[in-house]
Design a protein around this motif. Structure first.
Motif, short mmCIF file in Angstrom:
data_model
loop_
_atom_site.label_atom_id
_atom_site.label_comp_id
_atom_site.label_asym_id
_atom_site.label_seq_id
_atom_site.Cartn_x
_atom_site.Cartn_y
_atom_site.Cartn_z
N ILE A 254 0.84 -1.20 0.00
CA ILE A 254 0.00 0.00 0.00
C ILE A 254 0.88 1.25 0.00
CG2 ILE A 254 -1.61 1.35 1.41
CD1 ILE A 254 -2.88 -1.33 2.27
N GLU A 255 1.91 1.23 0.83
CA GLU A 255 2.82 2.38 0.91
C GLU A 255 3.51 2.62 -0.43
OE1 GLU A 255 5.82 4.26 4.19
OE2 GLU A 255 5.64 2.09 4.10
N TRP A 256 3.92 1.53 -1.09
CA TRP A 256 4.56 1.65 -2.40
C TRP A 256 3.61 2.29 -3.41
CZ3 TRP A 256 3.16 -0.31 -7.15
CH2 TRP A 256 4.11 -0.18 -8.17
N ALA A 257 2.36 1.85 -3.42
CA ALA A 257 1.38 2.39 -4.37
C ALA A 257 1.13 3.87 -4.10
CB ALA A 257 0.08 1.61 -4.29
N LEU A 258 0.99 4.23 -2.83
CA LEU A 258 0.75 5.64 -2.47
C LEU A 258 1.93 6.52 -2.89
CD1 LEU A 258 -0.76 5.10 1.10
CD2 LEU A 258 -2.01 5.79 -0.95
N ARG B 225 -0.21 10.77 7.54
CA ARG B 225 0.44 10.46 8.82
C ARG B 225 1.05 9.07 8.84
NH1 ARG B 225 -3.83 10.55 11.78
NH2 ARG B 225 -4.08 8.28 11.92
N ASP B 226 0.28 8.06 8.44
CA ASP B 226 0.71 6.67 8.60
C ASP B 226 1.63 6.19 7.48
OD1 ASP B 226 -0.93 6.81 10.76
OD2 ASP B 226 -2.34 5.26 10.11
N PHE B 227 1.57 6.86 6.32
CA PHE B 227 2.35 6.38 5.18
C PHE B 227 3.36 7.40 4.67
CE2 PHE B 227 -1.54 3.91 5.29
CZ PHE B 227 -1.08 2.62 5.11
N ARG B 228 3.54 8.47 5.44
CA ARG B 228 4.57 9.49 5.13
C ARG B 228 4.39 10.06 3.72
NH1 ARG B 228 9.55 5.73 6.25
NH2 ARG B 228 8.10 4.34 5.17
N ILE B 229 3.16 10.43 3.40
CA ILE B 229 2.83 11.01 2.10
C ILE B 229 2.65 12.51 2.26
CG2 ILE B 229 1.19 11.00 0.19
CD1 ILE B 229 2.80 8.40 0.44
N SER B 230 3.19 13.28 1.33
CA SER B 230 3.05 14.73 1.37
C SER B 230 1.59 15.15 1.24
CB SER B 230 3.87 15.36 0.24
OG SER B 230 3.54 16.73 0.08
N GLU B 231 1.19 16.15 2.02
CA GLU B 231 -0.18 16.65 1.94
C GLU B 231 -0.51 17.17 0.54
OE1 GLU B 231 -0.89 19.55 4.93
OE2 GLU B 231 -0.49 18.18 6.61
N LYS B 232 0.50 17.68 -0.16
CA LYS B 232 0.28 18.23 -1.50
C LYS B 232 -0.14 17.15 -2.50
CE LYS B 232 3.59 22.02 -0.95
NZ LYS B 232 4.84 22.64 -1.47
N LYS B 233 0.19 15.91 -2.18
CA LYS B 233 -0.11 14.82 -3.11
C LYS B 233 -1.52 14.27 -2.94
CE LYS B 233 1.98 10.58 -4.94
NZ LYS B 233 3.10 9.62 -4.81
N VAL B 234 -2.18 14.64 -1.85
CA VAL B 234 -3.49 14.06 -1.51
C VAL B 234 -4.58 15.11 -1.64
CG1 VAL B 234 -4.81 12.77 0.20
CG2 VAL B 234 -2.32 12.51 0.11
N ALA B 235 -5.64 14.77 -2.36
CA ALA B 235 -6.80 15.66 -2.49
C ALA B 235 -8.03 14.96 -1.93
CB ALA B 235 -7.03 16.02 -3.96
N VAL B 236 -8.90 15.72 -1.30
CA VAL B 236 -10.15 15.17 -0.76
C VAL B 236 -11.27 15.44 -1.76
CG1 VAL B 236 -11.86 15.31 1.08
CG2 VAL B 236 -9.42 15.46 1.63
N GLU C 33 0.66 9.07 -9.22
CA GLU C 33 0.85 10.50 -9.49
C GLU C 33 0.03 11.36 -8.53
OE1 GLU C 33 3.19 9.10 -12.66
OE2 GLU C 33 1.29 8.33 -11.87
N LYS C 34 -1.14 10.87 -8.15
CA LYS C 34 -2.01 11.64 -7.25
C LYS C 34 -2.88 10.67 -6.47
CE LYS C 34 -3.53 15.87 -6.08
NZ LYS C 34 -2.66 17.00 -5.67
N ILE C 35 -3.24 11.07 -5.25
CA ILE C 35 -4.09 10.26 -4.38
C ILE C 35 -5.32 11.09 -4.03
CG2 ILE C 35 -4.27 9.04 -2.17
CD1 ILE C 35 -1.07 9.17 -2.23
N THR C 36 -6.48 10.48 -4.09
CA THR C 36 -7.68 11.14 -3.59
C THR C 36 -8.26 10.31 -2.45
OG1 THR C 36 -9.31 10.08 -5.05
CG2 THR C 36 -8.16 12.02 -5.90
N ALA C 37 -8.92 10.98 -1.53
CA ALA C 37 -9.56 10.32 -0.39
C ALA C 37 -10.97 10.87 -0.25
CB ALA C 37 -8.77 10.57 0.90
N VAL C 38 -11.88 10.05 0.28
CA VAL C 38 -13.29 10.44 0.34
C VAL C 38 -13.63 11.23 1.59
CG1 VAL C 38 -14.05 8.54 -1.13
CG2 VAL C 38 -13.97 8.23 1.36
#
Length: 402
Positions: free
Chosen positions: A163-167, A186-197, A171-176
């Motif tokens: 999961i961490e590798w995929a994140l 927090r748990d996977f050390r992903i930059s906030e800039k990479k994640v959109a809600v 190119e971009k991650i979205t969350a619901v």
């Protein structure tokens, strides 16, 4: 723009309601861009189509085995490639099995449709496979987290590294929900800039407030003048139905169970729940209704008085959004994205797995005079059209950045 949707959570001829929350979004995206769907499903060697074979499997496996390799859904081409899978044994290598098994159909679609973006839904195993495919073919991948795929699977020893590798490689991650996005960072050390809600939407043409609830009761077999609590969801341990039954038992012992309860849904805990209802003397007060056609759900929501979702974990449950859109006050666990939409004006939040607190909240909810019209109007911002446009903006952003 040409988009490939990659997810097992999508309706198929055997399971027409599967992944409706993804299908609704995809339907709207397809109005804005050329869209194809690949929905990989597990196949167990020797399965006879009824869910039985060399080992005993549940009914769902039999349904998977009967799904055709291709079907049309609301004008969309949907492919259902099968991949070999042995329950438990194959779980850690599931993404690789999927990527290998779907390569034929995916490669053909990439060539014929000139796919620009792969959009994966459900982080494990689907999105891990989607990122593998995207990296191999040089196509950007946007992956969407929806709840248990992070909240639960993210804690499993063999799944978390994948999961961490995929994140990290998407190119971009979205969350619901915001809560889910924060957990990813927090748990996977992903930059906030990479994640959109991107919040789920609601079909407001179907899920809306109808003032004549007593007449609706006649249409679905409920009694006029009675109060009803409604649960809609899978009868699964994660949904916390046992805590709901215990809360109802507490109210019954207090002589304060002045409403009846409707449970809509099916799942592996049905027999246990049925036994618990009888054991606690709630037969005749709690009714297991099984699955209902999707078009009936707004009627049940308008006919009942309170919706309850006592889940242990959630992402952004569509049943809550749809209930609120029907003006139905909600009593739900304070988990996942639920606190982002449920507040003092439209419901009550409780701690998960706390039957006494849930009992108190249910009593309060049924005694309160809710303004159902206001609850419904407060959900006007949620629509699948807006959700689809948000995804398109993300896809365009990713393509501009390459």
């Amino acid at each position: 723009m040409n988009i490939l949707i990659f997810t097992n959570l999508f309706p198929n001829p055997e399971q027409p309601l599967r992944g409706n929350f993804v299908a609704n979004m995809v339907q709207e995206v397809s109005r804005l861009a050329v869209t194809s769907v690949v929905s990989p499903l597990p196949w167990f060697p020797g399965l006879n189509g009824r869910g039985t074979g060399p080992i005993r499997l549940n009914k769902e496996w039999g349904q998977f085995s009967r799904v055709p390799d291709f079907s049309r859904w609301n004008g969309l081409d949907v492919y259902y490639p099968k991949y070999p899978f042995i329950p438990v044994v194959s779980r850690a290598i599931q993404p690789s099995l999927i990527a290998l098994s779907v390569s034929g159909v995916v490669n053909r679609l990439i060539e014929e449709k000139k796919i620009d973006v792969i959009s994966g839904h459900w982080i494990y195993p689907d999105c891990v496979s989607a990122v593998k495919i995207g990296k191999k073919k040089g196509i950007p991948t946007v992956i969407t987290a929806r709840g248990c795929d992070i909240n639960l699977y993210g804690g499993y020893r063999f799944r978390k590294p994948q999961i961490e590798w995929a994140l990290q490689n998407a190119e971009k991650i979205t969350a619901v929900s915001n809560a889910l996005a924060e957990r990813i960072c927090r748990d996977f050390r992903i930059s906030e800039k990479k994640v959109a809600v991107i919040l789920n939407g609601v079909d407001r043409a179907r899920f809306n407030y109808i003032s004549e609830s007593e007449k609706i009761k006649d249409n679905i077999g409920l009694e006029r003048g009675k109060k009803y609590l409604l649960f809609i969801g899978q009868l699964h341990e994660v949904k916390g139905v046992h805590y709901l039954i215990e809360a109802l038992h507490i109210l019954s012992n207090r002589k304060k169970l002045f409403f009846e309860t409707i449970l809509i849904g099916s799942g592996p805990q049905r027999m246990e729940i049925e036994h618990s209802i009888k054991e606690k003397g709630l037969a005749g007060r709690v009714y297991l209704k099984g699955n209902k056609p999707n078009e009936e759900i707004p009627l049940w929501m308008n006919a009942c008085d309170v919706l309850c979702l006592p889940s242990k974990r959630e992402g952004m449950p569509n049943v809550v959004l749809e209930g609120l859109s029907c003006g139905l006050p909600v009593v739900a666990s304070r988990t996942g994205g639920i606190p982002e939409v449920v507040n003092d004006n439209n419901g009550i939040l409780v701690e998960a797995q706390n039957a006494p607190e849930l009992a108190n909240a249910l009593e309060t909810a049924f005694r309160k005079d809710w303004n159902r019209e206001d609850i419904s109007s407060g959900m006007e911002q949620f629509s699948w059209g807006k959700t689809a446009k948000s995804y398109l903006r993300i896809f365009e952003e990713v393509l501009r950045g390459r």
